[in-house]
Scaffold this active site. Structure first.
Site, PDB file in Angstrom:
ATOM      1  NE  ARG A 199      -4.321  -1.224   0.402  1.00 52.73           N
ATOM      2  CZ  ARG A 199      -5.090  -2.505  -0.271  1.00 52.73           C
ATOM      3  NH1 ARG A 199      -3.853  -2.292  -1.428  1.00 52.73           N
ATOM      4  NH2 ARG A 199      -6.052  -2.965  -0.574  1.00 52.73           N
ATOM      5  CG  ASP A 237       1.089  -2.393  -8.448  1.00 50.08           C
ATOM      6  OD1 ASP A 237       0.996  -2.173  -9.510  1.00 50.08           O
ATOM      7  OD2 ASP A 237       0.348  -3.665  -7.341  1.00 50.08           O
ATOM      8  CD  GLU A 277      -2.606   3.195  -5.582  1.00 52.42           C
ATOM      9  OE1 GLU A 277      -4.246   2.691  -5.846  1.00 52.42           O
ATOM     10  OE2 GLU A 277      -2.069   2.760  -4.849  1.00 52.42           O
ATOM     11  CG  HIS A 332      -3.350  -0.753  -6.676  1.00 53.85           C
ATOM     12  ND1 HIS A 332      -3.791  -0.257  -5.599  1.00 53.85           N
ATOM     13  CD2 HIS A 332      -3.520  -2.098  -6.263  1.00 53.85           C
ATOM     14  CE1 HIS A 332      -3.849  -0.949  -4.562  1.00 53.85           C
ATOM     15  NE2 HIS A 332      -3.685  -2.036  -5.236  1.00 53.85           N
ATOM     16  N   GLY A 354      -2.736  -7.469  -7.470  1.00 51.89           N
ATOM     17  CA  GLY A 354      -3.704  -9.017  -7.334  1.00 51.89           C
ATOM     18  C   GLY A 354      -4.787  -8.653  -8.571  1.00 51.89           C
TER      19      GLY A 354
HETATM   20  N1  LIG Z   1      -0.375  -4.342  -5.409  1.00 55.62           N
HETATM   21  C1  LIG Z   1      -1.685  -5.196  -4.770  1.00 55.62           C
HETATM   22  O1  LIG Z   1      -2.682  -5.647  -5.732  1.00 55.62           O
HETATM   23  C2  LIG Z   1      -1.941  -5.831  -3.712  1.00 55.62           C
HETATM   24  C3  LIG Z   1      -2.522  -7.269  -3.270  1.00 55.62           C
HETATM   25  C4  LIG Z   1      -2.755  -7.845  -2.487  1.00 55.62           C
HETATM   26  C5  LIG Z   1      -3.143  -7.403  -1.034  1.00 55.62           C
HETATM   27  N2  LIG Z   1      -1.901  -6.048  -1.062  1.00 55.62           N
HETATM   28  C6  LIG Z   1      -1.150  -4.895   0.120  1.00 55.62           C
HETATM   29  O2  LIG Z   1      -0.670  -5.954   0.905  1.00 55.62           O
HETATM   30  C7  LIG Z   1      -0.664  -6.267   1.782  1.00 55.62           C
HETATM   31  C8  LIG Z   1      -0.174  -7.941   2.121  1.00 55.62           C
HETATM   32  O3  LIG Z   1      -0.790  -8.546   1.592  1.00 55.62           O
HETATM   33  P1  LIG Z   1      -0.925 -10.096   2.214  1.00 55.62           P
HETATM   34  O4  LIG Z   1      -1.899 -10.517   1.518  1.00 55.62           O
HETATM   35  O5  LIG Z   1       0.437 -11.164   2.599  1.00 55.62           O
HETATM   36  O6  LIG Z   1      -1.527 -10.150   3.525  1.00 55.62           O
HETATM   37  P2  LIG Z   1      -1.340 -11.186   4.761  1.00 55.62           P
HETATM   38  O7  LIG Z   1      -1.367 -12.511   4.012  1.00 55.62           O
HETATM   39  O8  LIG Z   1      -2.182 -10.564   5.579  1.00 55.62           O
HETATM   40  O9  LIG Z   1       0.017 -10.961   5.715  1.00 55.62           O
HETATM   41  C9  LIG Z   1       0.208  -9.663   5.947  1.00 55.62           C
HETATM   42  C10 LIG Z   1       1.772  -9.984   6.715  1.00 55.62           C
HETATM   43  O10 LIG Z   1       2.211  -8.342   7.680  1.00 55.62           O
HETATM   44  C11 LIG Z   1       2.440  -9.008   8.700  1.00 55.62           C
HETATM   45  N3  LIG Z   1       2.601  -7.915   9.181  1.00 55.62           N
HETATM   46  C12 LIG Z   1       1.245  -7.137   9.689  1.00 55.62           C
HETATM   47  N4  LIG Z   1       1.081  -6.188  10.724  1.00 55.62           N
HETATM   48  C13 LIG Z   1       2.904  -5.293  11.206  1.00 55.62           C
HETATM   49  C14 LIG Z   1       3.626  -5.128  11.718  1.00 55.62           C
HETATM   50  N5  LIG Z   1       3.264  -3.935  12.539  1.00 55.62           N
HETATM   51  N6  LIG Z   1       4.692  -4.927  11.286  1.00 55.62           N
HETATM   52  C15 LIG Z   1       5.525  -6.310  10.616  1.00 55.62           C
HETATM   53  N7  LIG Z   1       5.144  -7.128  10.016  1.00 55.62           N
HETATM   54  C16 LIG Z   1       3.353  -7.016  10.347  1.00 55.62           C
HETATM   55  C17 LIG Z   1       1.526 -10.520   9.216  1.00 55.62           C
HETATM   56  O11 LIG Z   1       2.380 -10.653  10.400  1.00 55.62           O
HETATM   57  P3  LIG Z   1       2.380 -12.421  10.963  1.00 55.62           P
HETATM   58  O12 LIG Z   1       2.575 -12.924   9.957  1.00 55.62           O
HETATM   59  O13 LIG Z   1       2.899 -11.765  12.212  1.00 55.62           O
HETATM   60  O14 LIG Z   1       1.164 -12.181  11.007  1.00 55.62           O
HETATM   61  C18 LIG Z   1       1.944 -10.606   7.739  1.00 55.62           C
HETATM   62  O15 LIG Z   1       3.217 -11.445   7.599  1.00 55.62           O
HETATM   63  C19 LIG Z   1      -2.628  -6.434   2.044  1.00 55.62           C
HETATM   64  O16 LIG Z   1      -3.239  -5.758   3.533  1.00 55.62           O
HETATM   65  C20 LIG Z   1      -3.052  -5.037   0.874  1.00 55.62           C
HETATM   66  O17 LIG Z   1      -2.827  -3.928   1.541  1.00 55.62           O
HETATM   67  C21 LIG Z   1      -1.060  -5.371  -2.689  1.00 55.62           C
END
Ligand SMILES: NC(=O)c1ccc[n+]([C@@H]2O[C@H](COP(=O)([O-])OP(=O)(O)OC[C@H]3O[C@@H](n4cnc5c(N)ncnc54)[C@H](OP(=O)(O)O)[C@@H]3O)[C@@H](O)[C@H]2O)c1
Length: 307
Positions: free
Chosen positions: A223, A246, A251, A270, A273
């Site tokens: 993000r 991305d 945006e 963006h 996904g």
């Molecule tokens: N560009 C795009 O189109 C796109 C697509 C999908 C997602 N995204 C973005 O990418 C983010 C991540 O996606 P994901 O599916 O990988 O999410 P996810 O599976 O929920 O994984 C999030 C990871 O971030 C870690 N985390 C959360 N808060 C933290 C903090 N304060 N300090 C350190 N680590 C922290 C979590 O730790 P734990 O493992 O310890 O819980 C987990 O490992 C989404 O929330 C979204 O905003 C963007």
């Protein structure tokens, strides 16, 4: 009568079989643009569209029976302030992680294997056969060990990169954020795959960037607000760091934004996904979740701690 509202007719059709669980199941379709369908005030399980108009807090206010908000994005920061304590928010974890990791990999390979240089040489019909860097032995730090982070790590390791994953809860093979100051100076590539929460917003600031070594690549597929754009622009303009982005603080990125003309950066709008085929995975998730809901079983992807 259990009432479910989904964004399109295809998803509604996929749910039809679930009438075997409850013959009274009512499925409404609302794309969040046209007029709300009759019965919206009875909706207990709502799935807003992934793209297009964003459902507003006022729209949600017209669903007083709402129990579950199943969104199709991984990030939920926009939804959290819109619903009360009594509504469970489930995110789209699993729908976009692999595609977004794939885009991060494309950005990393585009940088290391210098595809823009070869594309330019091709335009000039020039055989520019100077070798490039590659992934073997490259130190890559991935912040976030979730859906995106673990897919990206697996892909990079196939090509011999040395990957370090960092998450909120350190565990076997996954480091904690308190180790960042040690990890950053030795990482040639840093990928941000964290949710946007009060703890992570603005994480990549001038100090963070200064700790990255000269010539390192920052990848942000998570993000925009996680990176302080002004600070990144300083490093890009000095041509000390590279970036693949991305996602952006604003945006769509305004056409007069300095990032468009900054050196050392490659950007995509963006699309991480949203690669072709995401809808099928999304529909599978929605069907599974509605099935759990109707049977009174625990739901997957329940958001806690803001992600
Ligand atoms: N560009 C795009 O189109 C796109 C697509 C999908 C997602 N995204 C973005 O990418 C983010 C991540 O996606 P994901 O599916 O990988 O999410 P996810 O599976 O929920 O994984 C999030 C990871 O971030 C870690 N985390 C959360 N808060 C933290 C903090 N304060 N300090 C350190 N680590 C922290 C979590 O730790 P734990 O493992 O310890 O819980 C987990 O490992 C989404 O929330 C979204 O905003 C963007």
């Amino acid at each position: 009568v259990p009432t479910i509202c989904v964004p399109d007719a295809d998803t509604a059709a996929a749910l039809a079989d679930l009438k075997s669980i409850d013959p009274e199941l009512r499925i409404l379709v609302w794309d969040s643009v046209g007029p709300m369908p009759d019965g919206i005030d009875q909706v207990e399980f709502y799935v807003p569209p992934y793209v297009g108009r964003v459902t507003s807090a006022e729209d949600l206010g017209r669903m007083p029976a709402l129990k579950v908000l199943q969104v199709l994005t991984a990030g939920v920061e926009r939804w959290l302030p819109m619903v009360g304590e009594g509504v469970i928010i489930c995110n789209g974890r699993g729908i976009h992680g692999a595609g977004t990791a794939e885009l991060a990999l494309a950005g990393i390979l585009n940088h290391l294997r210098e595809l823009p240089r070869f594309a330019a040489a091709q335009q000039r019909a020039e055989w520019d056969s100077e070798f490039t860097a590659g992934l073997r032995g490259r130190r890559v730090l991935i912040l976030g060990a979730g859906d995106i982070g673990t897919h990206l790590a697996a892909a990079l390791e196939v090509f011999g990169a040395k990957v370090t994953l960092v998450a909120r809860r350190p565990r076997d093979g996954i480091r904690g954020m308190d180790e960042l100051s040690e990890l950053l100076p030795t990482s040639q590539i840093v990928t941000i795959a964290l949710p946007n929460t009060p703890e992570t917003s603005g994480l990549v600031d001038a100090k963070f960037l200064a700790a990255m070594p000269d010539g390192a690549l920052l990848v942000n597929v998570a993000r925009g607000p996680l990176v302080v754009t002004e600070a990144l622009l300083v490093e890009l303009s000095a041509q000390r760091l590279y970036a693949f982005l991305d996602v952006f603080e604003t945006e769509p990125l305004p056409s007069d934004h300095p990032l468009w003309r900054a050196p050392n950066v490659v950007m995509t709008p963006h699309i991480g996904g949203g690669s072709v085929g995401w809808e099928r995975v999304a529909t599978e998730l929605v069907v599974d979740q509605v099935r759990h809901f109707l049977r009174g079983e625990p739901l997957a992807n329940v958001v806690s701690d803001g992600y």
